[in-house]
Design a protein around this motif. Structure first.
Motif, PDB file in Angstrom:
ATOM      1  N   GLN A   1       0.834  -1.204   0.000  1.00  0.00           N
ATOM      2  CA  GLN A   1       0.000   0.000   0.000  1.00  0.00           C
ATOM      3  C   GLN A   1       0.867   1.251   0.000  1.00  0.00           C
ATOM      4  OE1 GLN A   1      -2.599  -0.646   3.374  1.00  0.00           O
ATOM      5  NE2 GLN A   1      -4.300  -1.065   1.987  1.00  0.00           N
ATOM      6  N   GLN A   2       1.943   1.230   0.767  1.00  0.00           N
ATOM      7  CA  GLN A   2       2.841   2.382   0.817  1.00  0.00           C
ATOM      8  C   GLN A   2       3.481   2.606  -0.550  1.00  0.00           C
ATOM      9  OE1 GLN A   2       6.034   1.841   3.552  1.00  0.00           O
ATOM     10  NE2 GLN A   2       6.919   3.858   3.190  1.00  0.00           N
TER      11      GLN A   2
ATOM     12  N   GLN B   1       1.177   4.190  -3.158  1.00  0.00           N
ATOM     13  CA  GLN B   1       0.894   5.611  -2.983  1.00  0.00           C
ATOM     14  C   GLN B   1       2.032   6.494  -3.486  1.00  0.00           C
ATOM     15  OE1 GLN B   1       0.022   5.951   1.145  1.00  0.00           O
ATOM     16  NE2 GLN B   1      -2.000   5.037   0.958  1.00  0.00           N
TER      17      GLN B   1
END
Length: 151
Positions: A25-26, A29
């Motif tokens: 997820q990091q 982004q």
């Protein structure tokens, strides 16, 4: 004793999965290095500023990313066995010489030699990635890709 070790191993596995998912997820982004525009740093007083040169190749030389293509395809010549069952084409009964498609939505489709296409819900993008080789070329149309694979 066995059950405690198994429970601990399961707990550690789930924790590693959560950490991996958080990392993904990091990374999702963060902006792509191909899309970011490097701003020129202000030159100190009295010095000429030089243009910032990108470390990446020009756009026309870059390989397309997964988001730029509609899907991937590979040839599967032998019978396709899924869950101990040989897959056959529902229309013509063919059981070998498939073209396997992995589409953008991670669905997997099978195409027999006769051109019948069937969505295979038992397979996913992870299976495709495990069984496919490296991408050797990109084709602008489906017909050209099929011709390249001998269909």
């Amino acid at each position: 004793m066995f059950f405690r070790r198994r429970a601990r191993a399961d707990r550690e596995f789930r924790e590693a999965q959560r950490e991996g998912f958080a990392l993904l997820q990091q990374l999702a982004q963060e902006p792509s290095p191909f899309e970011t525009v490097q701003a020129e740093a202000p030159a100190p007083d009295g010095l000429d500023s030089e243009a910032v040169v990108s470390d990446y190749p020009p756009v026309e030389l870059r390989a397309p990313s997964r988001q730029d293509v509609d899907g991937f395809m590979m040839r599967w010549g032998q019978p396709l066995v899924i869950d101990e069952e040989v897959r056959t084409c529902p229309q013509c009964g063919a059981y070998r010489d498939w073209i396997v498609f992995c589409m953008r939505d991670d669905s997997v489709w099978l195409r027999c030699r006769a051109g019948h296409e069937t969505k295979e819900s038992s397979l996913d993008a992870a299976w495709y990635n495990r069984n496919s080789g490296p991408v050797d070329r990109y084709h602008p149309t489906l017909e050209e890709g099929l011709r390249h694979l001998g269909h």
